[in-house]
Design a protein around this motif. Structure first.
Motif, PDB file in Angstrom:
ATOM      1  N   SER A  84       0.865  -1.178   0.000  1.00 19.52           N
ATOM      2  CA  SER A  84       0.000   0.000   0.000  1.00 19.52           C
ATOM      3  C   SER A  84       0.899   1.225   0.000  1.00 19.52           C
ATOM      4  N   ALA A  85       0.650   2.133  -0.942  1.00 19.97           N
ATOM      5  CA  ALA A  85       1.481   3.340  -1.029  1.00 19.97           C
ATOM      6  C   ALA A  85       0.721   4.500  -0.398  1.00 19.97           C
ATOM      7  N   ILE A  86       1.409   5.268   0.425  1.00 22.76           N
ATOM      8  CA  ILE A  86       0.771   6.434   1.064  1.00 22.76           C
ATOM      9  C   ILE A  86       1.663   7.656   0.925  1.00 22.76           C
ATOM     10  N   GLY A  87       1.067   8.830   1.159  1.00 19.22           N
ATOM     11  CA  GLY A  87       1.828  10.076   1.145  1.00 19.22           C
ATOM     12  C   GLY A  87       2.216  10.447   2.571  1.00 19.22           C
ATOM     13  N   VAL A  88       3.478  10.834   2.755  1.00 20.56           N
ATOM     14  CA  VAL A  88       3.935  11.242   4.082  1.00 20.56           C
ATOM     15  C   VAL A  88       4.505  12.653   3.950  1.00 20.56           C
ATOM     16  N   PRO A  89       4.109  13.568   4.871  1.00 22.18           N
ATOM     17  CA  PRO A  89       4.580  14.953   4.764  1.00 22.18           C
ATOM     18  C   PRO A  89       6.104  15.045   4.685  1.00 22.18           C
ATOM     19  N   ASP A  90       6.553  15.968   3.832  1.00 20.41           N
ATOM     20  CA  ASP A  90       7.988  16.126   3.643  1.00 20.41           C
ATOM     21  C   ASP A  90       8.280  17.603   3.402  1.00 20.41           C
ATOM     22  N   PRO A  91       9.305  18.167   4.081  1.00 19.04           N
ATOM     23  CA  PRO A  91       9.561  19.612   3.958  1.00 19.04           C
ATOM     24  C   PRO A  91       9.911  20.042   2.537  1.00 19.04           C
ATOM     25  N   ASP A  92      10.588  19.210   1.771  1.00 23.04           N
ATOM     26  CA  ASP A  92      10.983  19.606   0.420  1.00 23.04           C
ATOM     27  C   ASP A  92       9.894  19.374  -0.616  1.00 23.04           C
ATOM     28  N   TRP A  93       9.227  18.234  -0.511  1.00 28.44           N
ATOM     29  CA  TRP A  93       8.326  17.805  -1.581  1.00 28.44           C
ATOM     30  C   TRP A  93       6.854  18.037  -1.271  1.00 28.44           C
ATOM     31  N   GLY A  94       6.561  18.485  -0.062  1.00 26.88           N
ATOM     32  CA  GLY A  94       5.154  18.530   0.347  1.00 26.88           C
ATOM     33  C   GLY A  94       4.769  17.169   0.905  1.00 26.88           C
ATOM     34  N   GLU A  95       4.792  16.172  -0.004  1.00 27.55           N
ATOM     35  CA  GLU A  95       4.590  14.781   0.419  1.00 27.55           C
ATOM     36  C   GLU A  95       5.562  13.899  -0.353  1.00 27.55           C
ATOM     37  N   ILE A  96       5.940  12.799   0.250  1.00 26.32           N
ATOM     38  CA  ILE A  96       6.699  11.805  -0.515  1.00 26.32           C
ATOM     39  C   ILE A  96       5.931  10.478  -0.506  1.00 26.32           C
ATOM     40  N   VAL A  97       6.230   9.652  -1.492  1.00 31.84           N
ATOM     41  CA  VAL A  97       5.581   8.345  -1.567  1.00 31.84           C
ATOM     42  C   VAL A  97       6.335   7.365  -0.667  1.00 31.84           C
ATOM     43  N   VAL A  98       5.588   6.738   0.231  1.00 28.37           N
ATOM     44  CA  VAL A  98       6.168   5.679   1.055  1.00 28.37           C
ATOM     45  C   VAL A  98       5.419   4.384   0.724  1.00 28.37           C
ATOM     46  N   ALA A  99       6.179   3.339   0.426  1.00 29.15           N
ATOM     47  CA  ALA A  99       5.536   2.051   0.118  1.00 29.15           C
ATOM     48  C   ALA A  99       5.598   1.159   1.357  1.00 29.15           C
ATOM     49  N   CYS A 100       4.437   0.740   1.805  1.00 27.14           N
ATOM     50  CA  CYS A 100       4.369  -0.198   2.935  1.00 27.14           C
ATOM     51  C   CYS A 100       4.219  -1.590   2.324  1.00 27.14           C
ATOM     52  N   VAL A 101       5.217  -2.408   2.526  1.00 25.39           N
ATOM     53  CA  VAL A 101       5.318  -3.662   1.775  1.00 25.39           C
ATOM     54  C   VAL A 101       5.226  -4.875   2.702  1.00 25.39           C
ATOM     55  N   VAL A 102       4.439  -5.859   2.281  1.00 22.33           N
ATOM     56  CA  VAL A 102       4.468  -7.167   2.936  1.00 22.33           C
ATOM     57  C   VAL A 102       5.161  -8.103   1.949  1.00 22.33           C
ATOM     58  N   LEU A 103       6.273  -8.687   2.378  1.00 23.04           N
ATOM     59  CA  LEU A 103       7.040  -9.536   1.468  1.00 23.04           C
ATOM     60  C   LEU A 103       6.492 -10.954   1.443  1.00 23.04           C
ATOM     61  N   GLU A 104       6.759 -11.654   0.354  1.00 22.27           N
ATOM     62  CA  GLU A 104       6.438 -13.085   0.281  1.00 22.27           C
ATOM     63  C   GLU A 104       7.298 -13.816   1.304  1.00 22.27           C
ATOM     64  N   LYS A 105       6.815 -14.959   1.746  1.00 22.12           N
ATOM     65  CA  LYS A 105       7.598 -15.761   2.717  1.00 22.12           C
ATOM     66  C   LYS A 105       8.993 -16.023   2.173  1.00 22.12           C
ATOM     67  N   GLY A 106      10.005 -15.793   3.003  1.00 23.20           N
ATOM     68  CA  GLY A 106      11.373 -16.139   2.614  1.00 23.20           C
ATOM     69  C   GLY A 106      12.089 -15.032   1.843  1.00 23.20           C
ATOM     70  N   ALA A 107      11.321 -14.016   1.350  1.00 20.40           N
ATOM     71  CA  ALA A 107      11.964 -12.935   0.594  1.00 20.40           C
ATOM     72  C   ALA A 107      12.688 -11.987   1.558  1.00 20.40           C
ATOM     73  N   VAL A 108      13.738 -11.367   1.064  1.00 18.84           N
ATOM     74  CA  VAL A 108      14.550 -10.483   1.915  1.00 18.84           C
ATOM     75  C   VAL A 108      14.316  -9.028   1.506  1.00 18.84           C
ATOM     76  N   ALA A 109      14.170  -8.156   2.513  1.00 19.60           N
ATOM     77  CA  ALA A 109      13.941  -6.735   2.236  1.00 19.60           C
ATOM     78  C   ALA A 109      15.130  -6.155   1.476  1.00 19.60           C
ATOM     79  N   ASP A 110      14.847  -5.492   0.373  1.00 21.84           N
ATOM     80  CA  ASP A 110      15.931  -4.922  -0.436  1.00 21.84           C
ATOM     81  C   ASP A 110      15.370  -3.716  -1.207  1.00 21.84           C
ATOM     82  N   ASP A 111      15.582  -2.517  -0.637  1.00 27.59           N
ATOM     83  CA  ASP A 111      15.039  -1.300  -1.256  1.00 27.59           C
ATOM     84  C   ASP A 111      15.534  -1.143  -2.696  1.00 27.59           C
ATOM     85  N   GLY A 112      16.823  -1.417  -2.891  1.00 32.40           N
ATOM     86  CA  GLY A 112      17.444  -1.205  -4.203  1.00 32.40           C
ATOM     87  C   GLY A 112      16.761  -2.037  -5.285  1.00 32.40           C
ATOM     88  N   LYS A 113      16.460  -3.252  -4.930  1.00 31.65           N
ATOM     89  CA  LYS A 113      15.835  -4.151  -5.903  1.00 31.65           C
ATOM     90  C   LYS A 113      14.434  -3.634  -6.289  1.00 31.65           C
TER      91      LYS A 113
END
Ligand code: AMP
Length: 512
Positions: free
Chosen positions: A437-466
């Protein structure tokens, strides 16, 4: 007309047809179903002082008595207030009080919660458990042979919106609205037949229950699963044995059903039609559902204010894989249902052209009479018969509606609108992402930024870059999340809708 006429007519034409079942067990045929409704109605009037137009609440989980009570209430021209059984006792009490209920049908599971909240209940409101001997007596007598006459504009169902912000509002649904909704079901959603078995795996107090009418009209079976709710294995078993099952399912339920079918190596045999809606169905998910279970799906888009009836994406459109715009159609919620018109407007309420994004408005016979005792909300929501849905979307030149988001969920970053849905669709095609689920979070530069709230598949490893690289491959650079948050589960309301408000609050707390 009184919607209960349909039950009376079917009881005359097909008295012996099985009507109410719990699992495989038959509770009543149509003759008995109608007789119980008439008897309940008569008892409500005689013993509890309920008159035409009076409100009667229903606070119980799914059970066959639920349908008896609904029709009993309508039989004497009273108004039903179905309340989701998962609500807190105090929330339910608030609804009883706001709707001015004279009596509430409860069950052995819910009565405790309502008794605890008794201080918030309307004074003099009675409670009657559908599991009690008294209820047995109430439905075991006789009543008027036909339902009381009602006009199309008479109130039938007071439906409290799930209200993710503030107090829920009572949506006034008339007998005429219910008839219009049901005829649209037959025209735009599924051909109802006497062989149908409507399976109530989702709450009868909501969409699943609204879809009882076409089945009652045709004399099909109403089946409440023994579990009273949604158990994917139970649904698959019932499907195979009952055959011709039709069911309403929220997108999260479809996902769980597909997972179970995969695990069992089955395709959902006997589940003729799965009607999904009530929240966004992502392209990756519906394609997976079709690949696993075959062509059993129809989508509807509606809201409490125009119940189940704004647009539909037919079974046919799910099948037309050879069409050059197939995937685009599959991402849409289809075209206006037969009694409805749909348009898109700008923030001043002016209609927009095809392809332009704005607020979705709907007009037609399914649109509510208005909100209960709430002229301010009526003025904000209804204008010249047009219902402002609060949803954002666009129509293409052929009339297909694609929803982006709820208007309040739109993220404005650097002055540009970003629709969370686009970001979510992109991330969901990554094999490691189970839910997002993507939401907007207040940010001083952008007004809002996109934050992705992620539930990973079982066994998957968190990796922002990917995930970032994956987004860059399919959506504009400025839309991609500036931050990823990994969660075990997304917060959802009782109908399985993701609560973006809770996610936003959670982020605010973290920042604070
Ligand atoms: P409710 O009044 O609780 O039934 O919620 C109605 C809202 O659910 C709509 O205004 C939409 O935001 C959302 N919704 C309903 N059907 C769909 C659908 N097929 N696709 C996406 N969102 C939907």
């Amino acid at each position: 007309m009184n919607i209960a006429e349909w039950l009376a007519a079917t009881a005359r034409a097909r008295p012996e047809a099985p009507a109410l079942l719990t699992g495989f067990e038959r509770d009543a045929d149509y003759r008995t179903f109608a007789r119980r409704a008439a008897s309940l109605g008569a008892a409500l009037a005689r013993d509890h002082g309920i008159s035409p137009g009076d409100r009667v609440a229903l606070f119980a989980g799914n059970c066959t008595q639920y349908l008896e009570c609904l029709y009993g209430i309508w039989w004497i021209g009273a108004v039903a207030i179905p309340i989701n059984a998962k609500l807190h006792g105090r929330e339910a009490a608030w609804i009883c009080s706001n709707g001015g209920a004279g009596l509430a049908f409860v069950s052995s599971d819910t009565i405790g919660a309502l008794i605890e909240a008794r201080d918030d209940l309307p004074s003099g409101m009675k409670m009657l458990s559908v599991d009690s001997d008294d209820y047995g007596k109430m439905r075991g007598g006789e009543g008027p042979p036909s339902p009381l006459e009602r006009e199309d504009d008479d109130l039938a169902w007071l439906f409290y919106t799930s209200g993710t912000t503030g107090r829920p509002k009572g949506v006034m649904i008339s007998h005429g609205n219910l008839v219009a909704m049901s005829l649209c079901y037959m025209a735009d959603v599924d051909h109802a037949t006497p062989e149908d078995a409507a399976l109530y795996a989702a709450p009868i107090s909501h969409g699943a229950g609204l879809y009882n009418f076409p089945i009652t009209r045709m004399g099909g079976r109403h089946v409440v699963p023994e579990s009273g709710g949604f158990d994917p294995d139970e649904v698959l078993n019932l499907g195979r044995q009952l055959d011709n099952v039709v069911m309403f399912a929220a997108p999260t339920m479809v996902r769980r059903l597909v997972d179970a079918a995969k695990k069992r190596g089955e395709n959902g045999e006997g589940l003729r039609t799965i009607i999904y809606g009530g929240g966004p169905m992502y392209l990756a998910d519906i394609r997976d559902a079709i690949a696993t279970m075959g062509q059993r799906f129809v989508q509807i888009y509606g809201q409490g204010e125009s119940p189940m009836t704004i647009t539909a994406l037919s079974r046919d459109w799910h099948r037309r894989t050879e069409h050059p715009r197939y995937l685009e159609r599959l991402t849409s919620v289809g075209t206006a249902q037969s009694v409805m018109r749909v348009r898109i407007t700008d923030k001043d309420g002016n209609p927009l052209a095809a392809g332009e994004t704005g607020e979705v408005e709907a007009k037609g016979a399914a649109v509510m009479l208005g909100y209960w005792n709430n002229p301010k909300a009526n003025a904000e929501t209804l204008k010249d018969g047009w219902l402002r849905t609060g949803d954002v979307g666009r129509l293409d030149e052929d009339g297909f509606l694609t929803l982006s988001d709820r208007s309040k969920d739109v993220i404005i970053s650097g002055g540009t609108n970003i629709y969370p849905r686009e970001v979510e669709e992109a991330l969901l095609t990554h094999p490691d992402v189970r839910e997002v689920s993507a939401i907007g979070v207040p940010d001083p530069d952008w007004g809002e930024i996109v934050v992705a709230c992620v539930v990973l598949e079982k066994g998957a490893v968190a990796d922002d870059g990917k995930l970032d690289a994956h987004c860059l491959a399919s959506i504009a650079r400025f839309k991609r999340p500036k931050r990823y948050v990994y969660l075990d589960a997304l917060p959802k309301n009782n109908y399985g809708k993701v609560l973006k408000t809770s996610l936003r609050e959670m982020m605010k707390k973290q920042e604070g």
